[in-house]
Design a protein around this motif. Structure first.
Motif, PDB file in Angstrom:
ATOM      1  N   LEU A 132       0.831  -1.203   0.000  1.00  0.00           N
ATOM      2  CA  LEU A 132       0.000   0.000   0.000  1.00  0.00           C
ATOM      3  C   LEU A 132       0.869   1.258   0.000  1.00  0.00           C
ATOM      4  O   LEU A 132       0.573   2.241  -0.697  1.00  0.00           O
ATOM      5  CB  LEU A 132      -0.931  -0.003   1.208  1.00  0.00           C
ATOM      6  N   PHE A 170       0.257   3.471  -3.088  1.00  0.00           N
ATOM      7  CA  PHE A 170      -0.598   4.595  -2.675  1.00  0.00           C
ATOM      8  C   PHE A 170       0.104   5.380  -1.569  1.00  0.00           C
ATOM      9  O   PHE A 170      -0.344   5.399  -0.415  1.00  0.00           O
ATOM     10  CB  PHE A 170      -1.961   4.081  -2.181  1.00  0.00           C
ATOM     11  N   TRP A 195      -2.288   5.634   1.855  1.00  0.00           N
ATOM     12  CA  TRP A 195      -2.272   4.233   2.279  1.00  0.00           C
ATOM     13  C   TRP A 195      -2.821   4.043   3.698  1.00  0.00           C
ATOM     14  O   TRP A 195      -3.463   3.026   3.988  1.00  0.00           O
ATOM     15  CB  TRP A 195      -0.859   3.659   2.161  1.00  0.00           C
ATOM     16  N   ASP A 233      -5.201   5.771   5.295  1.00  0.00           N
ATOM     17  CA  ASP A 233      -6.666   5.818   5.258  1.00  0.00           C
ATOM     18  C   ASP A 233      -7.232   4.538   4.652  1.00  0.00           C
ATOM     19  O   ASP A 233      -8.256   4.019   5.112  1.00  0.00           O
ATOM     20  CB  ASP A 233      -7.134   7.024   4.439  1.00  0.00           C
ATOM     21  N   MET A 234      -6.567   4.031   3.617  1.00  0.00           N
ATOM     22  CA  MET A 234      -7.013   2.788   2.985  1.00  0.00           C
ATOM     23  C   MET A 234      -6.922   1.626   3.968  1.00  0.00           C
ATOM     24  O   MET A 234      -7.835   0.799   4.057  1.00  0.00           O
ATOM     25  CB  MET A 234      -6.159   2.489   1.745  1.00  0.00           C
ATOM     26  N   ARG A 292      -9.725   1.774   6.398  1.00  0.00           N
ATOM     27  CA  ARG A 292     -10.985   1.428   5.743  1.00  0.00           C
ATOM     28  C   ARG A 292     -11.089  -0.082   5.513  1.00  0.00           C
ATOM     29  O   ARG A 292     -12.142  -0.675   5.688  1.00  0.00           O
ATOM     30  CB  ARG A 292     -11.083   2.197   4.427  1.00  0.00           C
ATOM     31  N   TYR A 293      -9.987  -0.700   5.128  1.00  0.00           N
ATOM     32  CA  TYR A 293      -9.996  -2.145   4.876  1.00  0.00           C
ATOM     33  C   TYR A 293     -10.245  -2.932   6.167  1.00  0.00           C
ATOM     34  O   TYR A 293     -10.935  -3.946   6.167  1.00  0.00           O
ATOM     35  CB  TYR A 293      -8.678  -2.590   4.255  1.00  0.00           C
ATOM     36  N   VAL A 339     -11.997  -5.284   1.754  1.00  0.00           N
ATOM     37  CA  VAL A 339     -11.305  -4.788   0.566  1.00  0.00           C
ATOM     38  C   VAL A 339     -12.172  -4.964  -0.672  1.00  0.00           C
ATOM     39  O   VAL A 339     -12.749  -6.037  -0.894  1.00  0.00           O
ATOM     40  CB  VAL A 339      -9.970  -5.542   0.369  1.00  0.00           C
ATOM     41  N   GLU A 344     -10.370  -2.234  -6.614  1.00  0.00           N
ATOM     42  CA  GLU A 344      -9.547  -1.070  -6.249  1.00  0.00           C
ATOM     43  C   GLU A 344      -8.059  -1.410  -6.298  1.00  0.00           C
ATOM     44  O   GLU A 344      -7.213  -0.535  -6.468  1.00  0.00           O
ATOM     45  CB  GLU A 344      -9.948  -0.584  -4.851  1.00  0.00           C
TER      46      GLU A 344
END
Length: 321
Positions: free
Chosen positions: A173, A177, A181, A183-184, A187-188, A193, A197
């Motif tokens: 990540l 990103f 990364w 924030d992702m 969120r995951y 996931v 994306e």
């Protein structure tokens, strides 16, 4: 008439070939033929038509029905005696897949065996469909399977809901990103996931024709997306190791994660496991026949299996990495 003769007869019926039946039973064809002949002489019937090919006579068809009932009754009697005295020996026939046997049976056995040391457990390692056939035919007593259909003659208990997961190291990540990364990652952890994306990232997938690969391919086709497949492998162990060490995003079933973590210990803290959005859930259940003799040692096995799968579910919830 010895009960073994009925077992030999039914084996010939299943194979419809004297030579294959003898090999399966580890006896000579001459010995097998002798058992069939003694059955025919004892009951004054002819059980098989030899030409133009081996087939059952009407008397043989009737013998199949009664032989199965005789052996099932004898098994029920042995089961009842095993419940009544610790000096008796009972047999419990359990069916589950090879992978589930490897992952779960050590834990099941540690729960079950200390209390039922007089019971001999016979494992049948097959996939769900053939196990279900064996269960309905009375060839096994209990099975663990996936998406077992509801049938009137079966008692089923839901053990777990399984959904595919991805295994990745957060280094991926950060590489792909660098700005978002964190924030992702949050969120995951919260929502799982969306694989689309991550289609640009290198993917590590189970190879065809593994049925667990099919929903992944279907997802990409649905979105008209071309995945970046870095590696296909049949090895669950390799898939887990490479995913954890940042070689790609590995798509795995929770059972293989459970097995690998128990074998290898907890992965590094940078390695994460997330639920995959849009993937179907599979129901893992235990099943046995409603008309089966509910012996103490059989229900003890049911309890041991339920306890092991409760641990499995808690383990996966605890180590959503």
């Amino acid at each position: 008439m010895e009960l073994n003769a009925f077992h030999i007869f039914l084996t010939v019926v299943e194979e419809m070939n004297f030579s294959r039946a003898a090999n399966r039973l580890y006896i000579t064809q001459q010995s097998l033929s002798g058992h069939i002949k003694r059955l025919e002489e004892h009951y004054h019937v002819r059980l098989f038509q030899r030409r133009p090919r081996l087939s059952l006579t009407p008397e043989g068809e009737a013998m199949v029905f009664y032989s199965r009932h005789i052996l099932e009754s004898e098994q029920a009697m042995v089961a009842r005696f095993a419940d009544l005295t610790q000096r008796s020996v009972g047999i419990l026939r359990l069916g589950l897949s090879h992978q589930r046997s490897s992952a779960f049976f050590p834990g099941i056995w540690s729960r079950y065996h200390p209390e039922y040391k007089n019971i001999s457990v016979r494992l049948q390692e097959k996939l769900t469909s053939p196990l279900l056939e064996d269960l309905l035919a009375g060839d096994i007593d209990i099975m663990v399977g996936v998406d077992i259909p509801p049938l009137s003659g079966l008692e089923t208990v839901l053990l777990a809901q399984e959904q595919m997961r991805c295994v990745m190291n957060e280094v991926l990540l950060k590489e792909y990103f660098p700005e978002g990364w964190q924030d992702m990652l949050e969120r995951y952890i919260q929502d799982g996931v969306d694989l689309i994306e991550l289609k640009e990232l290198p993917l590590i997938l189970l190879s065809h024709p593994n049925r667990l690969r099919q929903p992944v391919d279907q997802l990409f086709r649905k979105h008209n997306a071309i995945p970046n497949i870095a590696l296909e492998t049949a090895s669950h162990s390799l898939l887990y190791q490479l995913g954890c060490h940042g070689s790609g995003v590995a798509i795995a079933n929770p059972l293989s994660l459970y097995e690998q973590i128990r074998l290898r210990g907890l992965p590094p803290k940078e390695c994460h496991s997330f639920l995959l959005q849009g993937m179907p859930k599979r129901s893992v259940s235990i099943a046995y026949r409603k008309d089966a003799e509910k012996t103490k040692y059989m229900m003890g096995m049911v309890d041991a299996i339920v306890e092991e799968f409760n641990y499995y579910t808690e383990f996966l919830n605890r180590f959503s990495l």
